[in-house]
Structure formats: C-alpha cells, structure tokens
Design a protein around this motif. Structure first.
Motif, mmCIF file in Angstrom:
data_model
loop_
_atom_site.group_PDB
_atom_site.id
_atom_site.type_symbol
_atom_site.label_atom_id
_atom_site.label_comp_id
_atom_site.label_asym_id
_atom_site.label_seq_id
_atom_site.Cartn_x
_atom_site.Cartn_y
_atom_site.Cartn_z
ATOM 1 N N SER A 38 0.829 -1.206 0.000
ATOM 2 C CA SER A 38 0.000 0.000 0.000
ATOM 3 C C SER A 38 0.865 1.258 0.000
ATOM 4 O O SER A 38 0.383 2.339 -0.308
ATOM 5 C CB SER A 38 -0.938 -0.001 1.206
ATOM 6 N N SER A 39 2.158 1.121 0.318
ATOM 7 C CA SER A 39 3.098 2.251 0.289
ATOM 8 C C SER A 39 3.870 2.349 -1.014
ATOM 9 O O SER A 39 4.712 3.218 -1.171
ATOM 10 C CB SER A 39 4.110 2.130 1.431
ATOM 11 N N GLY A 40 3.642 1.409 -1.942
ATOM 12 C CA GLY A 40 4.350 1.406 -3.215
ATOM 13 C C GLY A 40 5.031 0.077 -3.475
ATOM 14 O O GLY A 40 4.917 -0.867 -2.694
ATOM 15 N N ASP A 41 5.762 0.022 -4.579
ATOM 16 C CA ASP A 41 6.475 -1.186 -4.988
ATOM 17 C C ASP A 41 7.887 -1.162 -4.414
ATOM 18 O O ASP A 41 8.620 -0.181 -4.588
ATOM 19 C CB ASP A 41 6.551 -1.270 -6.511
ATOM 20 N N TYR A 42 8.268 -2.266 -3.755
ATOM 21 C CA TYR A 42 9.576 -2.379 -3.116
ATOM 22 C C TYR A 42 10.366 -3.523 -3.729
ATOM 23 O O TYR A 42 9.795 -4.556 -4.091
ATOM 24 C CB TYR A 42 9.424 -2.597 -1.608
ATOM 25 N N LEU A 43 11.689 -3.326 -3.809
ATOM 26 C CA LEU A 43 12.577 -4.325 -4.406
ATOM 27 C C LEU A 43 13.257 -5.166 -3.349
ATOM 28 O O LEU A 43 13.786 -4.637 -2.374
ATOM 29 C CB LEU A 43 13.666 -3.645 -5.239
ATOM 30 N N LEU A 44 13.285 -6.472 -3.591
ATOM 31 C CA LEU A 44 14.116 -7.400 -2.845
ATOM 32 C C LEU A 44 15.185 -7.842 -3.831
ATOM 33 O O LEU A 44 14.885 -8.419 -4.876
ATOM 34 C CB LEU A 44 13.293 -8.589 -2.337
ATOM 35 N N ASP A 45 16.420 -7.552 -3.502
ATOM 36 C CA ASP A 45 17.520 -7.590 -4.456
ATOM 37 C C ASP A 45 18.709 -8.302 -3.828
ATOM 38 O O ASP A 45 19.034 -8.051 -2.673
ATOM 39 C CB ASP A 45 17.860 -6.133 -4.793
ATOM 40 N N ASN A 46 19.367 -9.160 -4.565
ATOM 41 C CA ASN A 46 20.557 -9.813 -4.019
ATOM 42 C C ASN A 46 21.803 -8.940 -4.107
ATOM 43 O O ASN A 46 22.807 -9.234 -3.459
ATOM 44 C CB ASN A 46 20.815 -11.164 -4.702
ATOM 45 N N LEU A 47 21.768 -7.841 -4.854
ATOM 46 C CA LEU A 47 22.928 -6.950 -4.957
ATOM 47 C C LEU A 47 22.944 -5.888 -3.864
ATOM 48 O O LEU A 47 23.980 -5.272 -3.608
ATOM 49 C CB LEU A 47 22.962 -6.253 -6.324
ATOM 50 N N VAL A 48 21.786 -5.653 -3.247
ATOM 51 C CA VAL A 48 21.649 -4.616 -2.225
ATOM 52 C C VAL A 48 20.903 -5.237 -1.050
ATOM 53 O O VAL A 48 19.844 -5.827 -1.234
ATOM 54 C CB VAL A 48 20.843 -3.408 -2.772
ATOM 55 N N SER A 49 21.440 -5.081 0.161
ATOM 56 C CA SER A 49 20.826 -5.748 1.310
ATOM 57 C C SER A 49 19.537 -5.091 1.793
ATOM 58 O O SER A 49 18.648 -5.779 2.284
ATOM 59 C CB SER A 49 21.824 -5.846 2.464
ATOM 60 N N GLU A 50 19.412 -3.779 1.656
ATOM 61 C CA GLU A 50 18.194 -3.137 2.156
ATOM 62 C C GLU A 50 17.072 -3.213 1.128
ATOM 63 O O GLU A 50 17.302 -3.232 -0.077
ATOM 64 C CB GLU A 50 18.432 -1.686 2.583
ATOM 65 N N ILE A 51 15.862 -3.267 1.637
ATOM 66 C CA ILE A 51 14.674 -3.247 0.791
ATOM 67 C C ILE A 51 14.374 -1.786 0.505
ATOM 68 O O ILE A 51 14.376 -0.955 1.412
ATOM 69 C CB ILE A 51 13.510 -3.940 1.514
ATOM 70 N N ARG A 52 14.144 -1.469 -0.766
ATOM 71 C CA ARG A 52 13.965 -0.057 -1.127
ATOM 72 C C ARG A 52 12.856 0.102 -2.151
ATOM 73 O O ARG A 52 12.549 -0.832 -2.889
ATOM 74 C CB ARG A 52 15.270 0.514 -1.658
ATOM 75 N N PRO A 53 12.282 1.309 -2.193
ATOM 76 C CA PRO A 53 11.283 1.568 -3.231
ATOM 77 C C PRO A 53 11.923 1.402 -4.604
ATOM 78 O O PRO A 53 13.090 1.747 -4.807
ATOM 79 C CB PRO A 53 10.875 3.016 -2.989
ATOM 80 N N TRP A 54 11.166 0.864 -5.554
ATOM 81 C CA TRP A 54 11.713 0.575 -6.878
ATOM 82 C C TRP A 54 12.302 1.817 -7.526
ATOM 83 O O TRP A 54 13.312 1.744 -8.224
ATOM 84 C CB TRP A 54 10.642 -0.054 -7.772
ATOM 85 N N HIS A 55 11.700 2.984 -7.292
ATOM 86 C CA HIS A 55 12.156 4.207 -7.956
ATOM 87 C C HIS A 55 13.469 4.732 -7.375
ATOM 88 O O HIS A 55 14.059 5.645 -7.935
ATOM 89 C CB HIS A 55 11.070 5.283 -7.937
ATOM 90 N N GLN A 56 13.945 4.145 -6.265
ATOM 91 C CA GLN A 56 15.238 4.552 -5.713
ATOM 92 C C GLN A 56 16.388 3.691 -6.231
ATOM 93 O O GLN A 56 17.542 3.972 -5.942
ATOM 94 C CB GLN A 56 15.192 4.520 -4.185
ATOM 95 N N ALA A 57 16.065 2.671 -6.982
ATOM 96 C CA ALA A 57 17.113 1.832 -7.572
ATOM 97 C C ALA A 57 17.644 2.510 -8.830
ATOM 98 O O ALA A 57 16.880 3.086 -9.594
ATOM 99 C CB ALA A 57 16.551 0.452 -7.933
ATOM 100 N N ASN A 58 18.911 2.441 -9.025
ATOM 101 C CA ASN A 58 19.530 3.027 -10.214
ATOM 102 C C ASN A 58 19.519 1.988 -11.343
ATOM 103 O O ASN A 58 20.559 1.617 -11.872
ATOM 104 C CB ASN A 58 20.956 3.486 -9.895
ATOM 105 N N TYR A 59 18.314 1.470 -11.648
ATOM 106 C CA TYR A 59 18.144 0.441 -12.662
ATOM 107 C C TYR A 59 17.242 0.967 -13.774
ATOM 108 O O TYR A 59 16.365 1.787 -13.541
ATOM 109 C CB TYR A 59 17.479 -0.805 -12.086
ATOM 110 N N TYR A 60 17.448 0.427 -14.964
ATOM 111 C CA TYR A 60 16.553 0.690 -16.083
ATOM 112 C C TYR A 60 15.680 -0.554 -16.236
ATOM 113 O O TYR A 60 16.152 -1.605 -16.653
ATOM 114 C CB TYR A 60 17.324 0.968 -17.378
#
Length: 165
Positions: free
Chosen positions: A118-140
C-alpha cells in the motif's frame, strides 16, 4: 511501477514454470497490494536477508540460463524466485510478488523481486541488502510479470535510469 504492453516471457522462465507449475500458478486472493505494517516489513526483511545469506553467488554457464528455486549457488533470478516462493508460503498473494528484469549499471541484465504494498512497490535484491522503493534503484527496468497472471510478462512504462546502457 506502471505496466505497459504484453511482452514475451523469458524463455528460461517458461522452462522454470514447466518444471515448477505450482510456482507459476494464479492461486491466491486477487489483491492489488499488501497493507504496510510491522508484519509486512518483518516478512520482507527476514526473507530478503535469509535468502541473500543462504544462496552463494554463482553465474550460470554462458549460454545456459537456468532459473532454479532454492539452489545452494545461483544468480539473481534464483534469489528472486526463492524470495517469492518463501513470501507466498508466508501467506502473501502471488499477484503482488512479481519478478522484474532491469539493466543494472556495471552488472548488466538483472532480476529482482517486486513486492507491491500500500506504500508502493519495493525491491528485494541480491545486490543490495536493504529493501527499497523501486524508484530509488539506479536500474533501467525492461519488463516484469503481470499482476493479473504470473505467466504473462509486460513492459515497464517508467524508469529511473535515463542513461544509455
């Protein structure tokens, strides 16, 4: 993360679904997001950390992309599939846990798990330990699973990384 047009699913994903049909089923309640709260964050943090610790990083052999669930060694999609499976086992709807393919600077093609809350889309990523909003990832972002059907993939209509790869 705005959804676009339907695109072809990765071939290795289709092979994974053929071997693991329950992991690609449309079971689960039709919910649009998981309510943000302490339980949500505990689930995300514990699953993300435990899977990142349990799977040792190892790239697939060139020309042989194999998507696996809970291997001892694996690459990005193996981490994402395992995290998705563990969250579903904790009661999360498969409709709000989608795999996404992105280009990661200095890494190349990369698969992450997207948890819709409900707060937005969050990434679970093996390259970064913290869970973060998708728009904060420097990914295309290139594509992701559809929230309507986990076997269908769609393009991603918005991105954060504007530099060419």
């Amino acid at each position: 993360m705005r959804e676009g047009a339907r695109v072809a699913a990765p071939f290795a994903f289709l092979k994974f679904c053929a071997r693991n049909p329950a992991e690609c089923a449309m079971d689960g309640p039709h919910v649009s997001a998981r309510e943000t709260g302490d339980t949500l964050w505990r689930d995300l943090e514990s699953v993300n950390a435990s899977v990142n610790r349990k799977i040792a990083p190892k790239n697939d052999v060139a020309g042989r992309d194999l998507w696996e669930l809970a291997p001892n060694q694996g690459d990005c999609e193996d981490y994402a599939l395992t995290k998705r499976s563990r969250l579903i086992a904790k009661g999360w709807s498969p409709r709000i846990l989608t795999l996404a393919i992105a280009m990661a600077p200095g890494y190349g093609p990369h698969v992450v798990l997207v948890a819709r809350t409900s707060s937005g889309d969050y990434l679970l990523d093996n390259l970064v330990s913290e869970i973060r909003p998708w728009h904060q990832a420097n990914y295309y972002f290139i594509s992701r699973q559809s929230t309507d059907n986990p076997r269908h993939w769609i393009s991603v209509e918005e991105n954060n990384l504007r530099a060419s790869m």
